[in-house]
Design a protein around this motif. Structure first.
Motif, mmCIF file in Angstrom:
data_model
loop_
_atom_site.group_PDB
_atom_site.id
_atom_site.type_symbol
_atom_site.label_atom_id
_atom_site.label_comp_id
_atom_site.label_asym_id
_atom_site.label_seq_id
_atom_site.Cartn_x
_atom_site.Cartn_y
_atom_site.Cartn_z
ATOM 1 N N TYR A 1 1.001 -1.308 -0.045
ATOM 2 C CA TYR A 1 -0.057 0.175 0.012
ATOM 3 C C TYR A 1 0.816 1.166 0.075
ATOM 4 O O TYR A 1 0.550 2.239 -0.597
ATOM 5 C CB TYR A 1 -0.961 -0.115 1.262
ATOM 6 C CG TYR A 1 -2.042 -0.553 1.085
ATOM 7 C CD1 TYR A 1 -3.184 -0.469 0.131
ATOM 8 C CD2 TYR A 1 -2.556 -1.805 1.865
ATOM 9 C CE1 TYR A 1 -4.098 -1.080 -0.287
ATOM 10 C CE2 TYR A 1 -3.690 -2.509 1.594
ATOM 11 C CZ TYR A 1 -4.632 -2.236 0.747
ATOM 12 O OH TYR A 1 -5.736 -2.742 0.668
ATOM 13 N N ILE B 1 -9.487 -1.535 0.456
ATOM 14 C CA ILE B 1 -9.124 -2.119 1.687
ATOM 15 C C ILE B 1 -9.635 -3.494 1.836
ATOM 16 O O ILE B 1 -9.738 -4.224 2.946
ATOM 17 C CB ILE B 1 -9.089 -1.659 3.006
ATOM 18 C CG1 ILE B 1 -10.333 -0.959 3.307
ATOM 19 C CG2 ILE B 1 -8.260 -0.165 2.981
ATOM 20 C CD1 ILE B 1 -10.455 -0.629 4.615
ATOM 21 N N ASN C 1 -5.077 -9.526 3.910
ATOM 22 C CA ASN C 1 -3.727 -9.076 4.549
ATOM 23 C C ASN C 1 -2.878 -10.190 4.754
ATOM 24 O O ASN C 1 -3.137 -11.138 5.656
ATOM 25 C CB ASN C 1 -4.142 -8.271 5.849
ATOM 26 C CG ASN C 1 -3.046 -7.831 6.572
ATOM 27 O OD1 ASN C 1 -1.873 -8.249 6.233
ATOM 28 N ND2 ASN C 1 -2.920 -7.292 7.769
ATOM 29 N N PHE D 1 -8.179 -6.389 5.027
ATOM 30 C CA PHE D 1 -8.069 -5.272 5.841
ATOM 31 C C PHE D 1 -9.161 -4.533 6.306
ATOM 32 O O PHE D 1 -9.403 -3.976 7.464
ATOM 33 C CB PHE D 1 -7.201 -4.094 4.953
ATOM 34 C CG PHE D 1 -5.683 -4.367 4.721
ATOM 35 C CD1 PHE D 1 -4.583 -4.357 5.888
ATOM 36 C CD2 PHE D 1 -5.193 -5.251 3.758
ATOM 37 C CE1 PHE D 1 -3.449 -4.876 5.577
ATOM 38 C CE2 PHE D 1 -3.993 -5.524 3.583
ATOM 39 C CZ PHE D 1 -2.979 -5.263 4.284
ATOM 40 N N ALA D 2 -10.218 -4.690 5.269
ATOM 41 C CA ALA D 2 -11.423 -3.900 5.766
ATOM 42 C C ALA D 2 -12.280 -4.349 6.907
ATOM 43 O O ALA D 2 -13.271 -3.892 7.685
ATOM 44 C CB ALA D 2 -12.187 -3.816 4.650
ATOM 45 N N ALA E 1 -7.838 -1.929 9.176
ATOM 46 C CA ALA E 1 -8.336 -0.949 8.365
ATOM 47 C C ALA E 1 -7.536 0.530 8.688
ATOM 48 O O ALA E 1 -7.242 1.120 7.570
ATOM 49 C CB ALA E 1 -9.843 -0.422 8.421
ATOM 50 N N ALA F 1 -3.907 0.259 7.424
ATOM 51 C CA ALA F 1 -3.863 0.265 5.811
ATOM 52 C C ALA F 1 -3.840 1.943 5.562
ATOM 53 O O ALA F 1 -3.102 2.487 4.771
ATOM 54 C CB ALA F 1 -4.736 -0.444 4.986
ATOM 55 N N THR F 2 -4.760 2.547 6.112
ATOM 56 C CA THR F 2 -5.045 4.077 5.885
ATOM 57 C C THR F 2 -3.440 4.692 6.337
ATOM 58 O O THR F 2 -3.215 5.493 5.454
ATOM 59 C CB THR F 2 -6.035 4.367 6.838
ATOM 60 O OG1 THR F 2 -7.252 3.688 6.648
ATOM 61 C CG2 THR F 2 -6.340 6.022 6.521
ATOM 62 N N VAL G 1 -10.428 6.276 1.598
ATOM 63 C CA VAL G 1 -10.636 4.750 1.804
ATOM 64 C C VAL G 1 -11.898 4.354 1.769
ATOM 65 O O VAL G 1 -12.834 4.721 1.984
ATOM 66 C CB VAL G 1 -10.253 4.693 3.638
ATOM 67 C CG1 VAL G 1 -10.089 3.152 3.801
ATOM 68 C CG2 VAL G 1 -8.925 5.217 3.680
#
Ligand SMILES: Cc1cc2nc3c(=O)[nH]c(=O)nc-3n(C[C@H](O)[C@H](O)[C@H](O)COP(=O)(O)O)c2cc1C
Length: 314
Positions: A117, A137, A141, A149-150, A156, A159-160, A173
């Protein structure tokens, strides 16, 4: 008498140094509009609020085994598997074209590790022709049990953060509906530095071929999109609008101006048209024209007057 001009302009990244000011709130969704270049002969892409390109990964990907799409009663299932040409080709072949367009292009990125990412965000950063990043996302992962990831607030947010720290561009996102508490995930993403949130991605589903007695899709499971998911998406936008103060972009089954108006009233600052483009390539422009006509008929001079109208009073 000439029509009074209606203000359709929206800002999706008010706190970002570059900002993300769009001439109108109607965008096209990732994966349903290619790289934007494919639609030039069918419609005036320069009238769109913004274009979100197909999800890009670090390396080129071939995607999943066929069949990759199947029609459903009120939508479609897809399991494309992020087929794309990779970030290097995007930067070399498409960004220079986008730099000549008046419509902003937002690059949708997808990765299976925080490292990737960050790498994608870094490569996209300050490339002429790219106005912002939308982070998908919903990818597994692989560093941590392969859950998307979500799926929880911690991953989450991680990743952000990885993306925000690697770029100065506006970061949107994109959340998945395949979770328990969407508001908690949205709040974590806001806290991690996202400029805006888009929701929803597709709803996990499947179909069975009764002739072969096997799952129809090559990948067995797929993502449901189209009119069937609109009430789910609307509910999530409405819930998230009460949990965050950053702009929200509503996505899910939007095919008509009334659909878009519902999302704006539920708290979205903008909308994306996705699968509807497959049956009507001009769907997003029809939504835009219908939205303008409705605002005019209602005597509304600024689209902000209806944003959040269906939210409970504060
Ligand atoms: C064929 C297809 C490909 C898609 N590819 C992506 C993608 O690459 N990245 C992404 O974030 N969303 C992708 N999506 C999800 C859409 O952007 C959108 O969130 C979803 O389809 C719901 O909107 P709709 O009901 O208007 O289609 C894809 C959807 C479809 C139907």
């Amino acid at each position: 008498m000439p029509r009074p001009t209606i203000n359709l302009r929206v800002e999706l990244a008010p706190d970002n140094e570059h900002g993300l000011s769009l001439r109108n709130p109607v965008l096209v969704a990732s994966g349903t509009f290619g790289y934007g270049t494919e639609y030039g002969r069918l419609m005036d892409v320069h009238r769109l609020g913004a274009i979100i390109c197909k999800g890009t990964t670090v390396e080129e990907r071939d995607g999943n085994l066929p069949p990759r799409t199947v029609e459903t009663a009120a939508g479609m299932l897809n399991s494309i598997g992020l087929q794309n040409r990779g970030i290097a080709t995007l930067l070399k072949d498409y960004a220079p074209k986008w730099a000549r367009w008046s419509t902003p292009v937002i690059v949708n990125i997808a990765a299976e590790s925080l490292h990737d990412y960050a790498e994608l965000a870094y490569q996209v950063d300050t490339t002429p022709g790219i106005a912002g990043i939308e982070v998908n996302i919903s990818c597994p992962n692989i560093d941590n049990g392969s859950l998307p990831f979500a799926s929880n607030p911690q991953s989450a947010a991680a990743a952000t953060r990885a993306v925000v720290e690697a770029t100065s561009l506006p970061v949107i996102v994109k959340l998945s509906p395949n979770v328990g508490d969407i508001a908690a995930i949205a709040a974590a993403v806001e806290e991690a530095g996202a400029d805006a949130i888009s929701l929803i991605n597709t709803v996990l589903g499947m179909a069975v071929d009764i002739t072969t007695r096997q799952p129809t899709l090559g990948a067995k499971l797929g993502g449901l999109s189209g009119p069937a998911i609109k009430p789910i998406a609307l509910r999530m936008v409405w819930q998230v609008a009460q949990a965050v103060s950053i702009p929200i972009i509503g996505i899910g089954g939007i095919a008509s101006p009334a659909d878009a108006i519902e999302f704006l009233m539920a708290g979205a600052t903008a909308v994306q048209v996705g699968s509807a483009t497959f049956t009507n390539p001009r769907a997003a422009l029809d939504v835009l024209d219908g939205l303008s006509a409705w605002l005019h008929a209602e005597g509304i001079e600024d689209v902000h007057e209806i944003i959040g109208a269906a939210l409970p009073p504060q």
